[in-house]
Design a protein around this motif. Sequence first.
Motif, PDB file in Angstrom:
ATOM      1  N   ILE A   1      13.824  -1.325  -5.017  1.00 55.54           N
ATOM      2  CA  ILE A   1      12.960  -1.523  -4.140  1.00 55.54           C
ATOM      3  C   ILE A   1      11.768  -0.451  -4.016  1.00 55.54           C
ATOM      4  N   HIS A   2      10.382  -0.786  -4.324  1.00 56.96           N
ATOM      5  CA  HIS A   2       9.441   0.308  -4.329  1.00 56.96           C
ATOM      6  C   HIS A   2       8.979   0.655  -3.089  1.00 56.96           C
ATOM      7  N   VAL A   3       8.910   1.901  -2.852  1.00 62.96           N
ATOM      8  CA  VAL A   3       8.384   2.355  -1.639  1.00 62.96           C
ATOM      9  C   VAL A   3       7.254   3.290  -1.873  1.00 62.96           C
ATOM     10  N   LEU A   4       6.188   3.207  -0.877  1.00 61.46           N
ATOM     11  CA  LEU A   4       5.116   4.049  -1.188  1.00 61.46           C
ATOM     12  C   LEU A   4       5.027   4.937  -0.127  1.00 61.46           C
ATOM     13  N   GLY A   5       5.251   6.347  -0.122  1.00 62.00           N
ATOM     14  CA  GLY A   5       5.086   7.537   0.777  1.00 62.00           C
ATOM     15  C   GLY A   5       3.823   7.989   1.026  1.00 62.00           C
ATOM     16  N   PRO A   6       3.809   8.892   2.050  1.00 58.09           N
ATOM     17  CA  PRO A   6       2.702   9.645   2.483  1.00 58.09           C
ATOM     18  C   PRO A   6       2.221  10.715   1.291  1.00 58.09           C
ATOM     19  N   ASN A   7       1.078  10.770   1.073  1.00 50.79           N
ATOM     20  CA  ASN A   7       0.677  11.652   0.100  1.00 50.79           C
ATOM     21  C   ASN A   7      -0.015  12.948   0.500  1.00 50.79           C
ATOM     22  N   MET A   8       0.685  14.161   0.391  1.00 48.00           N
ATOM     23  CA  MET A   8      -0.343  15.396   0.698  1.00 48.00           C
ATOM     24  C   MET A   8      -0.811  16.111  -0.463  1.00 48.00           C
TER      25      MET A   8
ATOM     26  N   GLU B   1       7.895   5.235   8.628  1.00 45.78           N
ATOM     27  CA  GLU B   1       7.658   3.721   8.442  1.00 45.78           C
ATOM     28  C   GLU B   1       7.960   3.411   7.057  1.00 45.78           C
ATOM     29  N   ALA B   2       7.793   4.523   6.130  1.00 43.23           N
ATOM     30  CA  ALA B   2       8.244   4.342   4.568  1.00 43.23           C
ATOM     31  C   ALA B   2       9.925   3.772   4.584  1.00 43.23           C
ATOM     32  N   TYR B   3      10.617   4.787   5.120  1.00 39.47           N
ATOM     33  CA  TYR B   3      12.225   4.653   5.344  1.00 39.47           C
ATOM     34  C   TYR B   3      12.594   3.546   6.179  1.00 39.47           C
ATOM     35  N   THR B   4      11.925   3.342   7.228  1.00 42.43           N
ATOM     36  CA  THR B   4      12.011   1.881   8.057  1.00 42.43           C
ATOM     37  C   THR B   4      11.991   0.918   7.184  1.00 42.43           C
ATOM     38  N   SER B   5      10.766   0.684   6.401  1.00 46.26           N
ATOM     39  CA  SER B   5      10.565  -0.397   5.331  1.00 46.26           C
ATOM     40  C   SER B   5      11.732  -0.498   4.405  1.00 46.26           C
TER      41      SER B   5
ATOM     42  N   THR C   1      -0.356  -4.423  -4.979  1.00 44.79           N
ATOM     43  CA  THR C   1      -0.461  -3.020  -4.648  1.00 44.79           C
ATOM     44  C   THR C   1       0.338  -2.889  -3.448  1.00 44.79           C
ATOM     45  N   LEU C   2       0.526  -1.687  -2.922  1.00 43.18           N
ATOM     46  CA  LEU C   2       1.518  -1.008  -2.008  1.00 43.18           C
ATOM     47  C   LEU C   2       0.333  -0.239  -1.168  1.00 43.18           C
ATOM     48  N   SER C   3       0.450  -0.108   0.266  1.00 41.60           N
ATOM     49  CA  SER C   3      -0.239   0.712   1.160  1.00 41.60           C
ATOM     50  C   SER C   3       0.963   1.754   1.449  1.00 41.60           C
ATOM     51  N   PRO C   4       0.517   2.944   2.121  1.00 45.60           N
ATOM     52  CA  PRO C   4       1.454   4.054   2.133  1.00 45.60           C
ATOM     53  C   PRO C   4       2.125   3.677   3.624  1.00 45.60           C
ATOM     54  N   GLY C   5       3.785   3.637   3.437  1.00 46.35           N
ATOM     55  CA  GLY C   5       4.538   3.448   4.498  1.00 46.35           C
ATOM     56  C   GLY C   5       5.327   2.143   4.269  1.00 46.35           C
ATOM     57  N   LYS C   6       4.573   1.424   3.479  1.00 52.26           N
ATOM     58  CA  LYS C   6       5.394  -0.020   3.120  1.00 52.26           C
ATOM     59  C   LYS C   6       6.126   0.139   1.721  1.00 52.26           C
ATOM     60  N   SER C   7       7.023  -1.122   1.677  1.00 53.95           N
ATOM     61  CA  SER C   7       7.849  -1.076   0.472  1.00 53.95           C
ATOM     62  C   SER C   7       7.957  -2.651   0.148  1.00 53.95           C
ATOM     63  N   VAL C   8       8.378  -2.846  -1.337  1.00 54.13           N
ATOM     64  CA  VAL C   8       8.466  -4.148  -1.732  1.00 54.13           C
ATOM     65  C   VAL C   8       9.846  -4.126  -2.364  1.00 54.13           C
ATOM     66  N   VAL C   9      10.501  -5.550  -2.023  1.00 58.90           N
ATOM     67  CA  VAL C   9      11.892  -5.572  -2.671  1.00 58.90           C
ATOM     68  C   VAL C   9      11.758  -6.590  -3.893  1.00 58.90           C
ATOM     69  N   VAL C  10      12.114  -5.972  -5.156  1.00 62.62           N
ATOM     70  CA  VAL C  10      12.114  -6.710  -6.391  1.00 62.62           C
ATOM     71  C   VAL C  10      13.353  -6.939  -7.084  1.00 62.62           C
ATOM     72  N   PRO C  11      13.784  -8.185  -6.895  1.00 64.32           N
ATOM     73  CA  PRO C  11      15.110  -8.686  -7.734  1.00 64.32           C
ATOM     74  C   PRO C  11      15.020  -8.518  -9.260  1.00 64.32           C
ATOM     75  N   LEU C  12      15.719  -7.792  -9.688  1.00 60.10           N
ATOM     76  CA  LEU C  12      15.812  -7.263 -11.103  1.00 60.10           C
ATOM     77  C   LEU C  12      16.319  -8.330 -12.230  1.00 60.10           C
ATOM     78  N   PRO C  13      15.549  -8.682 -13.067  1.00 60.67           N
ATOM     79  CA  PRO C  13      16.094  -9.812 -13.972  1.00 60.67           C
ATOM     80  C   PRO C  13      17.140  -9.297 -14.616  1.00 60.67           C
ATOM     81  N   SER C  14      18.225 -10.360 -15.026  1.00 60.94           N
ATOM     82  CA  SER C  14      19.494  -9.929 -15.697  1.00 60.94           C
ATOM     83  C   SER C  14      19.212  -9.475 -17.003  1.00 60.94           C
ATOM     84  N   SER C  15      18.281  -9.836 -17.464  1.00 61.22           N
ATOM     85  CA  SER C  15      17.934  -9.244 -18.867  1.00 61.22           C
ATOM     86  C   SER C  15      17.649  -7.701 -18.942  1.00 61.22           C
ATOM     87  N   SER C  16      17.053  -7.141 -18.017  1.00 67.32           N
ATOM     88  CA  SER C  16      16.788  -5.854 -17.810  1.00 67.32           C
ATOM     89  C   SER C  16      17.841  -4.820 -18.207  1.00 67.32           C
TER      90      SER C  16
END
Length: 231
Positions: A189-196, A217-221, A162-177
Amino acid sequence: ILALIQQKNSHPSGDALEKLEKGDELDITSNSENIPTLAFPSISTADFQFNLEKASDIIVEKVEEFVSRIGKARLVLVDLSHGSKILSLVKNKAAQKNIDSNKFFTFVGDITRLRSQRGLQCNVIANAANWRLKPGGGGVNAAIFKAAGPALEIATKERAITLSPGKSVVVPLPSSSPLFVKEGVTHVIHVLGPNMNPQRPDCLKDDYVTGCKILREAYTSLFEGFVSIVK
Ligand code: AR6
């Protein structure tokens, strides 16, 4: 003429209409295959209903902070249409701040087809994700998971559940994709922004003090994540 321009979108050529439509993008896409480039959508401004003026200020502020830290690499804000309000707001504000247009620019295109349809090679793309890091749900999230195939879902699960708002996670993409093979994308890079949006989880209602803090925080991350890949 507009209809003709739209038809031409998916088939880059030297045609005069194409040049008219692409404008200075022609320079941007030529001879730039090997420049590390992050393509990112405007986080939170569609389904999550974040105010566009406020979001554009934050994007330009964060871009300005990071352009000096990415060496020769580039940051590119992408949206689907030439009528995109967020692209024009950001473009104007970036120009006012004299941000180097070789290192940051706005670009019209589908983020999952930038190389094949628009001739822009981006080795990293950002996703405006949901907190479950799951495919679907519409917007850019649905498009990226669909274009990348199951390989992205599996690779994402290895990095985070899972991801909390303001955070991101870097995912290397397999070469089969397919996104790797067709578009040359090596990382998402998945980023979760604030939700209004009251219809989505963790709605901030109209609390833009918290919302702006989380979007920063989201853009910094996100940009830190890109810096870590470029290094
Ligand atoms: N290529 C480029 N830009 C796109 C594309 C695309 N294929 N698709 C959308 N955009 P949104 P959010 C632009 O709604 O507001 C999802 O359902 C779009 O025009 O995708 O952060 C997730 O699952 C806009 O400028 O993201 C989350 O639940 C920008 O991408 C939620 O929506 C972001 O729009 C996230 O909402």
